[in-house]
Design a protein around this motif. Structure first.
Motif, PDB file in Angstrom:
ATOM      1  N   VAL A  52       0.851  -1.189   0.000  1.00 29.18           N
ATOM      2  CA  VAL A  52       0.000   0.000   0.000  1.00 29.18           C
ATOM      3  C   VAL A  52       0.882   1.232   0.000  1.00 29.18           C
ATOM      4  O   VAL A  52       1.871   1.293   0.736  1.00 29.18           O
ATOM      5  CB  VAL A  52      -0.930   0.023   1.233  1.00 29.18           C
ATOM      6  CG1 VAL A  52      -1.775   1.299   1.232  1.00 29.18           C
ATOM      7  CG2 VAL A  52      -1.830  -1.205   1.261  1.00 29.18           C
ATOM      8  N   ILE A  53       0.553   2.185  -0.833  1.00 29.95           N
ATOM      9  CA  ILE A  53       1.242   3.467  -0.840  1.00 29.95           C
ATOM     10  C   ILE A  53       0.301   4.488  -0.193  1.00 29.95           C
ATOM     11  O   ILE A  53      -0.727   4.855  -0.773  1.00 29.95           O
ATOM     12  CB  ILE A  53       1.612   3.901  -2.273  1.00 29.95           C
ATOM     13  CG1 ILE A  53       2.566   2.882  -2.895  1.00 29.95           C
ATOM     14  CG2 ILE A  53       2.242   5.281  -2.255  1.00 29.95           C
ATOM     15  CD1 ILE A  53       2.960   3.196  -4.316  1.00 29.95           C
ATOM     16  N   ALA A  56      -2.261  14.777  -0.495  1.00 29.25           N
ATOM     17  CA  ALA A  56      -1.744  14.586  -1.858  1.00 29.25           C
ATOM     18  C   ALA A  56      -0.237  14.343  -1.884  1.00 29.25           C
ATOM     19  O   ALA A  56       0.419  14.551  -2.906  1.00 29.25           O
ATOM     20  CB  ALA A  56      -2.091  15.786  -2.740  1.00 29.25           C
ATOM     21  N   ARG A  57       0.323  13.864  -0.771  1.00 28.46           N
ATOM     22  CA  ARG A  57       1.744  13.564  -0.702  1.00 28.46           C
ATOM     23  C   ARG A  57       1.919  12.153  -0.158  1.00 28.46           C
ATOM     24  O   ARG A  57       1.146  11.700   0.676  1.00 28.46           O
ATOM     25  CB  ARG A  57       2.471  14.571   0.195  1.00 28.46           C
ATOM     26  CG  ARG A  57       2.304  16.016  -0.258  1.00 28.46           C
ATOM     27  CD  ARG A  57       2.956  16.969   0.714  1.00 28.46           C
ATOM     28  NE  ARG A  57       4.395  16.774   0.777  1.00 28.46           N
ATOM     29  CZ  ARG A  57       5.204  17.458   1.588  1.00 28.46           C
ATOM     30  NH1 ARG A  57       4.693  18.366   2.401  1.00 28.46           N
ATOM     31  NH2 ARG A  57       6.495  17.233   1.589  1.00 28.46           N
ATOM     32  N   ARG A  58       2.958  11.473  -0.655  1.00 25.21           N
ATOM     33  CA  ARG A  58       3.231  10.129  -0.159  1.00 25.21           C
ATOM     34  C   ARG A  58       3.676  10.194   1.301  1.00 25.21           C
ATOM     35  O   ARG A  58       4.399  11.108   1.708  1.00 25.21           O
ATOM     36  CB  ARG A  58       4.317   9.457  -1.007  1.00 25.21           C
ATOM     37  CG  ARG A  58       3.840   9.068  -2.399  1.00 25.21           C
ATOM     38  CD  ARG A  58       4.881   8.265  -3.130  1.00 25.21           C
ATOM     39  NE  ARG A  58       4.429   7.862  -4.457  1.00 25.21           N
ATOM     40  CZ  ARG A  58       5.138   7.120  -5.283  1.00 25.21           C
ATOM     41  NH1 ARG A  58       6.346   6.681  -4.921  1.00 25.21           N
ATOM     42  NH2 ARG A  58       4.668   6.800  -6.475  1.00 25.21           N
ATOM     43  N   ARG A  59       3.243   9.180   2.049  1.00 25.11           N
ATOM     44  CA  ARG A  59       3.517   9.169   3.483  1.00 25.11           C
ATOM     45  C   ARG A  59       3.994   7.788   3.906  1.00 25.11           C
ATOM     46  O   ARG A  59       3.378   6.772   3.572  1.00 25.11           O
ATOM     47  CB  ARG A  59       2.243   9.534   4.263  1.00 25.11           C
ATOM     48  CG  ARG A  59       2.351   9.421   5.770  1.00 25.11           C
ATOM     49  CD  ARG A  59       1.042   9.859   6.405  1.00 25.11           C
ATOM     50  NE  ARG A  59       1.052   9.681   7.852  1.00 25.11           N
ATOM     51  CZ  ARG A  59       0.682   8.577   8.473  1.00 25.11           C
ATOM     52  NH1 ARG A  59       0.239   7.540   7.769  1.00 25.11           N
ATOM     53  NH2 ARG A  59       0.734   8.487   9.793  1.00 25.11           N
ATOM     54  N   VAL A  60       5.113   7.736   4.613  1.00 24.87           N
ATOM     55  CA  VAL A  60       5.669   6.504   5.153  1.00 24.87           C
ATOM     56  C   VAL A  60       5.735   6.654   6.674  1.00 24.87           C
ATOM     57  O   VAL A  60       6.325   7.612   7.179  1.00 24.87           O
ATOM     58  CB  VAL A  60       7.065   6.202   4.586  1.00 24.87           C
ATOM     59  CG1 VAL A  60       7.632   4.941   5.229  1.00 24.87           C
ATOM     60  CG2 VAL A  60       6.995   6.050   3.073  1.00 24.87           C
ATOM     61  N   GLY A  67      11.617  18.520  -0.686  1.00 20.21           N
ATOM     62  CA  GLY A  67      10.312  17.894  -0.834  1.00 20.21           C
ATOM     63  C   GLY A  67       9.989  16.860   0.222  1.00 20.21           C
ATOM     64  O   GLY A  67       8.876  16.352   0.265  1.00 20.21           O
ATOM     65  N   TYR A  68      10.963  16.530   1.101  1.00 20.14           N
ATOM     66  CA  TYR A  68      10.742  15.564   2.167  1.00 20.14           C
ATOM     67  C   TYR A  68      10.698  16.283   3.512  1.00 20.14           C
ATOM     68  O   TYR A  68      11.385  17.307   3.717  1.00 20.14           O
ATOM     69  CB  TYR A  68      11.862  14.517   2.197  1.00 20.14           C
ATOM     70  CG  TYR A  68      11.826  13.533   1.050  1.00 20.14           C
ATOM     71  CD1 TYR A  68      11.299  12.258   1.223  1.00 20.14           C
ATOM     72  CD2 TYR A  68      12.315  13.881  -0.212  1.00 20.14           C
ATOM     73  CE1 TYR A  68      11.260  11.353   0.173  1.00 20.14           C
ATOM     74  CE2 TYR A  68      12.284  12.977  -1.268  1.00 20.14           C
ATOM     75  CZ  TYR A  68      11.759  11.722  -1.065  1.00 20.14           C
ATOM     76  OH  TYR A  68      11.713  10.833  -2.111  1.00 20.14           O
ATOM     77  N   GLU A  69       9.944  15.749   4.420  1.00 22.85           N
ATOM     78  CA  GLU A  69       9.895  16.300   5.770  1.00 22.85           C
ATOM     79  C   GLU A  69       9.525  15.196   6.760  1.00 22.85           C
ATOM     80  O   GLU A  69       8.948  14.171   6.389  1.00 22.85           O
ATOM     81  CB  GLU A  69       8.875  17.435   5.861  1.00 22.85           C
ATOM     82  CG  GLU A  69       7.441  17.020   5.618  1.00 22.85           C
ATOM     83  CD  GLU A  69       6.470  18.188   5.760  1.00 22.85           C
ATOM     84  OE1 GLU A  69       5.260  17.925   5.858  1.00 22.85           O
ATOM     85  OE2 GLU A  69       6.937  19.338   5.765  1.00 22.85           O
ATOM     86  N   ILE A  70       9.909  15.406   8.013  1.00 22.09           N
ATOM     87  CA  ILE A  70       9.635  14.441   9.075  1.00 22.09           C
ATOM     88  C   ILE A  70       8.654  15.067  10.063  1.00 22.09           C
ATOM     89  O   ILE A  70       8.832  16.212  10.489  1.00 22.09           O
ATOM     90  CB  ILE A  70      10.921  14.034   9.807  1.00 22.09           C
ATOM     91  CG1 ILE A  70      11.881  13.331   8.860  1.00 22.09           C
ATOM     92  CG2 ILE A  70      10.605  13.120  10.998  1.00 22.09           C
ATOM     93  CD1 ILE A  70      13.202  12.960   9.500  1.00 22.09           C
TER      94      ILE A  70
END
Length: 246
Positions: A25-26, A31-35, A66-69
């Protein structure tokens, strides 16, 4: 590779099967990918763990554009609750002071009774330290309950001494008689509250990690605040009270 308890280096493929798979599952959010990376904290309080983890992550690498924690979950809920608690605690003490002033019509006597609060605070923190527990949200809530019982004991003693002075007893005699008369009620109040929280303090059942800090704070704080009420409060009464009680 990682280091085993004995100090030797062990390769990851010696203890686990490592393979590359496609994610089933993605997840997306806004509207942003989340891990999501999940972890359970043991042996430390949640706030300290997250603070150390943040320092390690920030110093170890820099995220690409474009990435953040985002640190969330129980830590986010605890941070929100702590902010509310930092507002509730001063407001609670202020309300208690106003009620004490309305009862005794004296700023100094209201301040005298509120001296129970810091002594109760010391006992609660000492009890947490002796049991190796962390100061978490439930322990902070326990302090609010503890302050109420500590102030109640002070009211019982000071109001009785004031009543004896209205009967034209000398200051010193009224303090001594008042402390003797209210010894049993103060001890009973503290003992009943301590016994009521004792099962929570020694519980090992599910949810005990929330109950133990709260009960430990109340029991430890009552010990020190009761000693203050019975010994120091009568000793300081003459300094904080008017010479004439109407």
């Amino acid at each position: 590779m990682f280091r085993a308890p004995g100090g030797e280096l062990v390769r990851l493929n010696q203890v686990a099967q490592v393979r590359t798979i496609r994610p089933e599952v993605i997840s997306r959010e806004n509207a942003r990918r989340r891990v999501a990376v999940l972890t359970n904290v043991r042996g430390s309080d949640l706030g300290t763990f997250v603070r150390l983890a943040q320092e390690k992550v920030n110093s170890s690498f820099k995220l690409p554009a474009g990435y953040e924690i985002e640190w969330g979950g129980q830590f986010e809920n605890q941070s929100r609750a702590n902010r509310r608690l930092m507002f509730v605690l001063p407001v609670s003490i202020a309300i208690i002071f106003v009620l004490l002033f309305a009862t005794f019509h004296s700023v100094t006597q209201a301040s005298l009774i509120l001296l129970n609060v810091p002594f109760a605070l010391v006992g609660g923190i000492a009890a947490l330290w002796l049991r190796g527990l962390n100061l978490n949200l439930s322990a902070s809530v326990g302090f609010i309950a503890l302050f109420g019982v500590a102030v109640l004991n002070g009211i019982v003693l000071v109001s009785h001494i004031n009543s004896l002075r209205r009967q034209q007893l000398a200051m010193r005699l009224a303090i001594r008689e008042g402390a003797i008369d209210r010894l049993r009620p103060v001890l009973i109040t503290a003992l009943v509250a301590s016994i009521g929280f004792l099962p929570m303090a020694v519980s090992i059942e599910t949810g005990a990690e929330i109950q133990r800090p709260l009960a430990t704070v109340v029991i430890g704080g009552l010990m020190t605040s009761t000693l203050l009420t019975l010994y120091l409060l009568p000793a300081l009464y003459a300094w904080f009270s008017p010479k004439v009680i109407e």
